[in-house]
Design a protein around this motif. Structure first.
Motif, PDB file in Angstrom:
ATOM      1  N   VAL A  14      46.193 -14.624 -14.587  1.00 16.31           N
ATOM      2  CA  VAL A  14      45.229 -13.794 -15.212  1.00 16.31           C
ATOM      3  C   VAL A  14      44.823 -12.620 -14.724  1.00 16.31           C
ATOM      4  O   VAL A  14      44.029 -12.575 -13.621  1.00 16.31           O
ATOM      5  N   SER A  60      38.243 -21.279 -23.009  1.00 18.37           N
ATOM      6  CA  SER A  60      37.846 -20.010 -22.927  1.00 18.37           C
ATOM      7  C   SER A  60      38.925 -19.172 -21.965  1.00 18.37           C
ATOM      8  O   SER A  60      39.074 -17.880 -22.271  1.00 18.37           O
ATOM      9  N   LEU A  61      39.621 -19.809 -21.291  1.00 14.13           N
ATOM     10  CA  LEU A  61      40.647 -19.059 -20.556  1.00 14.13           C
ATOM     11  C   LEU A  61      41.731 -18.768 -21.590  1.00 14.13           C
ATOM     12  O   LEU A  61      42.443 -17.627 -21.482  1.00 14.13           O
ATOM     13  N   GLU A 104      41.304 -17.890 -24.886  1.00 12.48           N
ATOM     14  CA  GLU A 104      40.730 -16.786 -25.507  1.00 12.48           C
ATOM     15  C   GLU A 104      41.000 -15.853 -24.385  1.00 12.48           C
ATOM     16  O   GLU A 104      41.509 -14.641 -25.072  1.00 12.48           O
ATOM     17  N   LEU A 105      40.709 -15.866 -23.234  1.00 10.69           N
ATOM     18  CA  LEU A 105      40.763 -14.598 -22.441  1.00 10.69           C
ATOM     19  C   LEU A 105      42.028 -14.136 -22.311  1.00 10.69           C
ATOM     20  O   LEU A 105      42.407 -12.752 -22.414  1.00 10.69           O
ATOM     21  N   VAL A 126      43.169 -12.332 -25.216  1.00  8.95           N
ATOM     22  CA  VAL A 126      42.515 -10.862 -25.575  1.00  8.95           C
ATOM     23  C   VAL A 126      43.381  -9.802 -24.392  1.00  8.95           C
ATOM     24  O   VAL A 126      43.632  -8.732 -24.826  1.00  8.95           O
ATOM     25  N   LEU A 127      43.786 -10.321 -23.360  1.00  8.14           N
ATOM     26  CA  LEU A 127      44.633  -9.562 -22.518  1.00  8.14           C
ATOM     27  C   LEU A 127      46.082  -9.229 -23.130  1.00  8.14           C
ATOM     28  O   LEU A 127      46.623  -8.133 -23.334  1.00  8.14           O
TER      29      LEU A 127
END
Length: 76
Positions: free
Chosen positions: A20, A53-54, A56-57, A60-61
Motif C-alpha cells: 500500500v 478499510s484497506l 477502500e484505501l 482510492v489509490l
C-alpha cells in the motif's frame, strides 16, 4: 496522530508499504489492482470486515492513478 501510534506503525511499515503506497507506474498499478481483486474476494460487501478499510484505501489509490495516468475514452 499520537506518538504511540507511530511507535506501533514503525515496525510493520516497511513490509506493509510494499503493498500500500502511492502508485507511481504501471507495475505499481497492476499490483494494486491484483491486491484489490483479492481484497474484494475476501471482504465482499462486509463493511465490518477487518480489511474493509484497506480495500477502500487501495481503491482510492487505484482511482487516483487512473485519473492521473489513464486517458478517458471519449464517446463519438
Amino acid at each position: 496522530m499520537p506518538a504511540i501510534y507511530i511507535e506501533q506503525i514503525t515496525p510493520v511499515w516497511n513490509d506493509f508499504s510494499k503493498f500500500v503506497h502511492v502508485l507511481h507506474n504501471e507495475y505499481d498499478y497492476q499490483n494494486a489492482v491484483e491486491l484489490l481483486d483479492n481484497l474484494i474476494d475476501t471482504v465482499g460487501e462486509n463493511e465490518n470486515h477487518p480489511l474493509a478499510s484497506l480495500m477502500e484505501l487501495v481503491g482510492v489509490l487505484i482511482e487516483q492513478y487512473e485519473d492521473n495516468n489513464i486517458p478517458e475514452i471519449s464517446l463519438i
